[in-house]
Scaffold this active site. Structure first.
Site: not given
Ligand SMILES: [Zn+2]
Length: 270
Positions: A2-3, A52, A251
């Site tokens: 989740p951002e 976050k 990433r």
């Protein structure tokens, strides 16, 4: 993962449904029993998001700090709840609703002072009136690639892997370009695009970067695989080139070498 749009969305929803209520709090799985006991029976004053991170602020300077990490998720049901299923770290029960949290990377009891130190460690949050000048100051003096800088929570809070890919694609910027090589004009475009995308994500509760025109249907009707332009895609929707998947800041970064150049205009304006 989740951002920032998601944490702000959850904070808004949980505020609306649980704040002002005296909650029965437990940790069915047992890993948060002590913290749960400390807030159970207390009034939840508010729920706040920053980047976050989520903060459930109970009366008496008792705050439950949540970071969902990669696997954290909530499930809701009406009260009284069914017996917990699976690894429920945190259960919060109001008169009418029950909220279960599973798999967060962080769930701990903190006080205001610790909360402040978490907030101090974060860069400006675009969904919380974050100061664009502060973000520019950090990016414009860094030799790290812009694709990596966007993931650093101390530079800008709430941006994750999808937003970074989609924003850099929208403005046509090479993710490998060092922060210090961005022009002020490019940074301003980036910020504008980021704020717009994050606000749209907050509105819909999920990230959407295509327009209704591009998708050929209303945004609320999009299937999950239709929401993005470049993230998780094989072909570029603009030039049909193969999308490159490259590790930036550990990433996977999706980008189009045909459309994302951006270095030519760098440095024209300071
Ligand atoms: Zn392209």
């Amino acid at each position: 993962m989740p951002e920032g749009h998601k944490t702000h969305y959850l904070a808004r929803e949980h505020n609306r449904r649980y704040a002002g209520e005296r909650l029965e709090v437990s940790s069915p799985q047992g890993r948060f029993s002590e913290g749960a006991n400390a807030v159970s029976g207390h009034v939840l004053e508010s729920v706040r998001a920053s980047g976050k991170h989520l903060f459930y602020e109970f009366e008496g300077n008792r705050i439950v700090h949540i970071h969902l990490g990669r696997y954290g998720s909530y499930a809701e049901q009406t009260s009284p709840p069914e017996p917990p299923v699976g690894q429920v770290r945190l259960r919060m029960v109001s008169q009418t609703l029950t909220l279960d949290l599973r798999g967060p990377s962080q769930c701990r009891l903190i006080d205001r002072e610790t909360q402040q130190s978490v907030l101090d460690s974060l860069g400006p949050d675009p969904l919380d009136g974050g100061d664009r000048a502060e973000v520019w100051a950090a990016i414009s003096k860094s030799s790290k690639p812009i694709g990596g800088l966007l993931l650093e929570q101390a530079v800008v809070a709430g941006v994750g892997n999808i937003f970074r890919a989609e924003v850099l694609f929208e403005i046509g910027l090479d993710p490998r370009l060092p922060g210090a090589k961005l022009s002020k004009i490019q940074f301003n475009e980036l910020w504008k695009s980021l704020v717009k995308m994050m606000k749209l994500g907050l509105k819909h509760g999920r990230i959407i970067t295509v327009t209704a025109k591009e998708a050929g249907k209303p945004l609320k009707d999009l299937e999950d695989h239709e929401r993005f332009r470049v993230y998780g895609k094989a072909l570029c929707p603009r030039c049909d080139a193969n999308i490159v998947v490259e590790s930036i800041a550990s990433r996977k970064m999706h980008w189009c070498p045909g459309c994302q150049i951006g270095s030519q205009s760098a440095g024209q304006e300071c």
